[in-house]
Design a protein around this motif. Structure first.
Motif, PDB file in Angstrom:
ATOM      1  N   UNK A   1     -60.431  53.638  84.432  1.00  0.00           N
ATOM      2  CA  UNK A   1     -60.343  52.290  83.993  1.00  0.00           C
ATOM      3  C   UNK A   1     -59.367  51.392  84.307  1.00  0.00           C
ATOM      4  N   UNK A   2     -58.084  51.876  84.196  1.00  0.00           N
ATOM      5  CA  UNK A   2     -56.938  51.204  84.571  1.00  0.00           C
ATOM      6  C   UNK A   2     -56.976  50.862  86.078  1.00  0.00           C
ATOM      7  N   UNK A   3     -57.167  51.968  86.811  1.00  0.00           N
ATOM      8  CA  UNK A   3     -57.241  51.615  88.549  1.00  0.00           C
ATOM      9  C   UNK A   3     -58.416  50.594  88.927  1.00  0.00           C
ATOM     10  N   UNK A   4     -59.515  50.621  88.239  1.00  0.00           N
ATOM     11  CA  UNK A   4     -60.555  49.656  88.444  1.00  0.00           C
ATOM     12  C   UNK A   4     -59.936  48.516  88.108  1.00  0.00           C
ATOM     13  N   UNK A   5     -59.430  48.058  87.272  1.00  0.00           N
ATOM     14  CA  UNK A   5     -58.938  46.601  86.783  1.00  0.00           C
ATOM     15  C   UNK A   5     -57.939  46.067  87.680  1.00  0.00           C
TER      16      UNK A   5
ATOM     17  N   UNK B   1     -55.652  42.028  90.156  1.00  0.00           N
ATOM     18  CA  UNK B   1     -54.474  41.372  90.801  1.00  0.00           C
ATOM     19  C   UNK B   1     -54.611  40.671  92.126  1.00  0.00           C
ATOM     20  N   UNK B   2     -55.848  41.117  93.006  1.00  0.00           N
ATOM     21  CA  UNK B   2     -56.038  40.280  94.032  1.00  0.00           C
ATOM     22  C   UNK B   2     -57.060  39.043  93.850  1.00  0.00           C
ATOM     23  N   UNK B   3     -57.857  39.288  92.832  1.00  0.00           N
ATOM     24  CA  UNK B   3     -58.543  38.415  92.151  1.00  0.00           C
ATOM     25  C   UNK B   3     -57.788  37.162  91.736  1.00  0.00           C
ATOM     26  N   UNK B   4     -56.793  37.374  91.124  1.00  0.00           N
ATOM     27  CA  UNK B   4     -55.898  36.038  90.513  1.00  0.00           C
ATOM     28  C   UNK B   4     -55.167  35.433  91.749  1.00  0.00           C
TER      29      UNK B   4
ATOM     30  N   UNK C   1     -56.978  53.672  97.056  1.00  0.00           N
ATOM     31  CA  UNK C   1     -58.179  53.252  96.412  1.00  0.00           C
ATOM     32  C   UNK C   1     -57.351  51.957  95.726  1.00  0.00           C
ATOM     33  N   UNK C   2     -56.117  51.686  95.391  1.00  0.00           N
ATOM     34  CA  UNK C   2     -55.855  50.569  94.361  1.00  0.00           C
ATOM     35  C   UNK C   2     -55.655  49.619  95.623  1.00  0.00           C
ATOM     36  N   UNK C   3     -54.997  49.817  96.828  1.00  0.00           N
ATOM     37  CA  UNK C   3     -54.608  48.875  97.754  1.00  0.00           C
ATOM     38  C   UNK C   3     -56.007  48.233  98.149  1.00  0.00           C
ATOM     39  N   UNK C   4     -56.982  49.043  98.572  1.00  0.00           N
ATOM     40  CA  UNK C   4     -58.442  48.530  98.926  1.00  0.00           C
ATOM     41  C   UNK C   4     -59.014  47.668  97.657  1.00  0.00           C
ATOM     42  N   UNK C   5     -58.831  47.944  96.521  1.00  0.00           N
ATOM     43  CA  UNK C   5     -59.329  47.318  95.345  1.00  0.00           C
ATOM     44  C   UNK C   5     -58.762  46.084  95.156  1.00  0.00           C
TER      45      UNK C   5
ATOM     46  N   UNK D   1     -59.011  39.137  81.501  1.00  0.00           N
ATOM     47  CA  UNK D   1     -59.876  40.504  81.702  1.00  0.00           C
ATOM     48  C   UNK D   1     -59.170  41.670  81.913  1.00  0.00           C
ATOM     49  N   UNK D   2     -58.069  41.445  82.911  1.00  0.00           N
ATOM     50  CA  UNK D   2     -57.145  42.525  83.534  1.00  0.00           C
ATOM     51  C   UNK D   2     -56.654  43.381  82.107  1.00  0.00           C
ATOM     52  N   UNK D   3     -56.159  42.515  81.228  1.00  0.00           N
ATOM     53  CA  UNK D   3     -55.684  43.253  80.043  1.00  0.00           C
ATOM     54  C   UNK D   3     -56.584  43.847  79.187  1.00  0.00           C
TER      55      UNK D   3
END
Length: 395
Positions: free
Chosen positions: A46-50, A54-57, A99-103, A354-356
Motif C-alpha cells: 500500500x505504501x509503495x503504490x502510494x 509523488x509523480x502526480x504532485x 517499481x517505485x521509479x516506474x510508479x 491522498x498520499x498520506x
C-alpha cells in the motif's frame, strides 16, 4: 481547413475519457499478482503504490501551466507515451526499487493526461450543447468497468505482462487517432502575451479553495481505496478465486456509471447540494453496514460474504458517483484562472492528502490485521462530504 462536427467532437472526447480509464485501470484487478510478484505485505504494498502520488504532485503543479502555454495536444500525447512506457515496465519487474521509479513516472503521466483532457472538456462544454463533466466522467467509469470485467475473465488465461502491455499499446494507438481527429478544436498554445502565465505564477497564483478541495478529497478517497484494495480484500479476506475477486470493483463501477450518466435527470429534479448530501451519507453508511456483514459471515458461506461485499461496494459507487465531477465543476466556476490551472491546483491539494491517507489505510490494515477496519476510514470520509455540499449552491 479541416473541421469537426459537435457530434463527432462529443464522441471523440468521450472516447478519450473511456480509453484513459482502460489504460490506467486494467492492472487494478491484478493487484494481488503484482503484490505477490514483489513479495510485499499489505502495509508495504500500500505504501509503495502510494508513491505514484509523488509523480502526480509534480505533474499537477506544472502541467496546468504547460497546457496553457503549449496547448492540450502535445500534453495529451506526451503523457500517453509516459503511461505506456511505465505500465509496460511496471508489471514485469520484481524489484520494489524499480517499481517505485516506474510508479512515479506513471503518476506523472496519469495526472498530466488528466489535466489536459479535463481542460479540453471544459473548453468543449462552452461550444457543445448538452455536454457535461458528469457525463464525461461517466464514460471514464464505463471504461474502468469494461477493463475490470475483461481482467476478471482473462486473469487465469493471460499473463500479467502480456495483458497490461497489450492494453497499453492498443490504448495509446486509439488516443493518438482520437487526438488527431480532434485537432481542429483542441486548446491551442497561448500566443497572447497579455494572458501569458510566467513561471513565478506557479506560486503567486496558487490558491486553495478549502471548501472545494476538502469536499473533493472526501468524495474521491473511497474510489481510490476501492481501486487499491477491493480485489485484495475479496481474494484474501473472503477467500474467492482471482476471477471473482474483481466482482466488487465491477459492482462499484456499475453503480458509479449509473449515477454519472443519470446526472442530468437528477439535476432537473433535485438541487445538486441536496443530492450530494443524500448520496454521500447513503453511500458511506451502506458501505460500512454491508462490509461489517461480510466479515462476520462464517468462512463456509464465502459466497454470501462475497454478495455482501458486492453490495457494500455498490453503495460506495452510487454514493461517489456524482461527487468528483460536481466539485471539479464548482472549483472551475469559483476561479478566474484557466481551467487547466484550476484542475492542476485542485489536484496538488487532493493528491498530497491522498498520499498520506493511502499510507494511513495501508498501515491501519497492517497493524490492526484487518483490511475491513482500514476501509472504514474512506467510508467515513464519504459521509463527511455532506458537510461541504454548501459550496455547490449556484446563485
Amino acid at each position: 481547413m479541416r473541421t469537426i462536427s459537435p457530434k463527432s467532437e462529443t464522441f471523440q472526447l468521450q472516447l478519450l475519457f473511456f480509453v484513459f480509464a482502460i489504460f490506467i485501470m486494467a492492472w487494478v484487478p491484478r493487484f494481488p499478482e503484482v503484490k505477490a510478484n514483489l513479495g510485499l505485505s499489505n502495509g508495504q504494498f500500500g505504501t509503495l503504490i502510494s508513491t505514484g502520488t509523488l509523480g502526480a504532485l509534480a505533474s499537477l503543479f506544472l502541467t496546468g501551466h504547460i497546457v496553457h502555454k503549449f496547448g492540450t495536444k502535445i500534453v495529451i500525447l506526451a503523457n500517453t507515451f509516459l503511461m505506456s512506457a511505465a505500465l509496460i515496465s511496471i508489471v514485469q519487474t520484481k524489484s520494489p526499487t524499480l517499481f517505485l521509479i516506474f510508479n512515479v513516472i506513471l503518476g506523472w503521466g496519469i495526472s498530466g493526461y488528466h489535466i489536459a483532457v479535463n481542460a479540453q472538456a471544459f473548453n468543449s462544454i462552452e461550444r457543445v450543447k448538452g455536454l457535461t463533466i458528469a457525463r464525461l466522467h461517466g464514460m471514464w467509469a464505463l471504461g474502468a468497468l469494461t477493463t475490470a470485467v475483461l481482467s476478471g475473465l482473462i486473469v487465469s488465461y493471460v499473463g500479467l505482462a502480456l495483458h497490461i502491455g497489450g492494453v497499453a499499446v492498443i490504448m495509446a494507438v486509439l488516443i493518438f487517432i482520437s487526438v488527431n481527429k480532434l485537432n481542429p478544436v483542441l486548446v491551442k498554445p497561448n500566443e497572447d502575451s497579455e494572458e501569458h502565465l510566467p513561471i513565478r505564477t506557479l506560486f503567486t497564483s496558487f490558491r486553495v479553495d478549502w471548501l472545494v478541495s476538502g469536499g473533493l478529497l472526501c468524495a474521491v478517497f473511497l474510489e481510490f481505496a476501492t481501486g487499491d484494495w477491493s480485489a485484495i480484500f475479496t481474494k484474501e479476506r473472503i477467500g474467492v478465486s482471482a476471477g471473482l475477486a474483481a466482482l466488487p470493483y465491477i459492482f462499484f463501477m456499475i453503480a458509479m456509471i449509473a449515477g454519472r450518466l443519470g446526472a442530468n435527470r437528477l439535476s432537473q429534479i433535485f438541487h445538486i447540494h441536496h443530492t450530494v448530501r443524500f448520496l454521500s451519507f447513503a453511500g458511506g453508511t451502506g458501505f460500512i453496514v454491508f462490509l461489517a456483514l461480510a466479515v462476520n459471515i462464517p468462512s463456509e458461506h464465502k459466497y454470501w460474504a462475497l454478495l455482501a461485499t458486492c453490495l457494500a461496494f455498490t453503495f460506495a459507487g452510487a454514493g461517489s458517483s456524482l461527487l468528483a465531477p460536481t466539485f471539479y465543476t464548482a472549483g472551475n466556476r469559483r476561479s478566474a484562472l484557466p481551467s487547466a490551472v484550476v484542475v492542476g491546483q485542485m489536484g496538488v491539494v487532493n493528491n498530497t492528502a491522498v498520499f498520506i491517507l493511502k499510507a494511513c489505510v495501508a498501515w491501519t490494515a497492517e497493524f490492526s490485521g484487518s483490511l475491513a477496519i482500514a476501509l472504514v476510514i474512506p467510508a467515513l470520509m464519504l459521509i463527511a462530504t455532506a458537510f461541504f455540499a454548501k459550496v455547490l449552491k449556484v446563485d
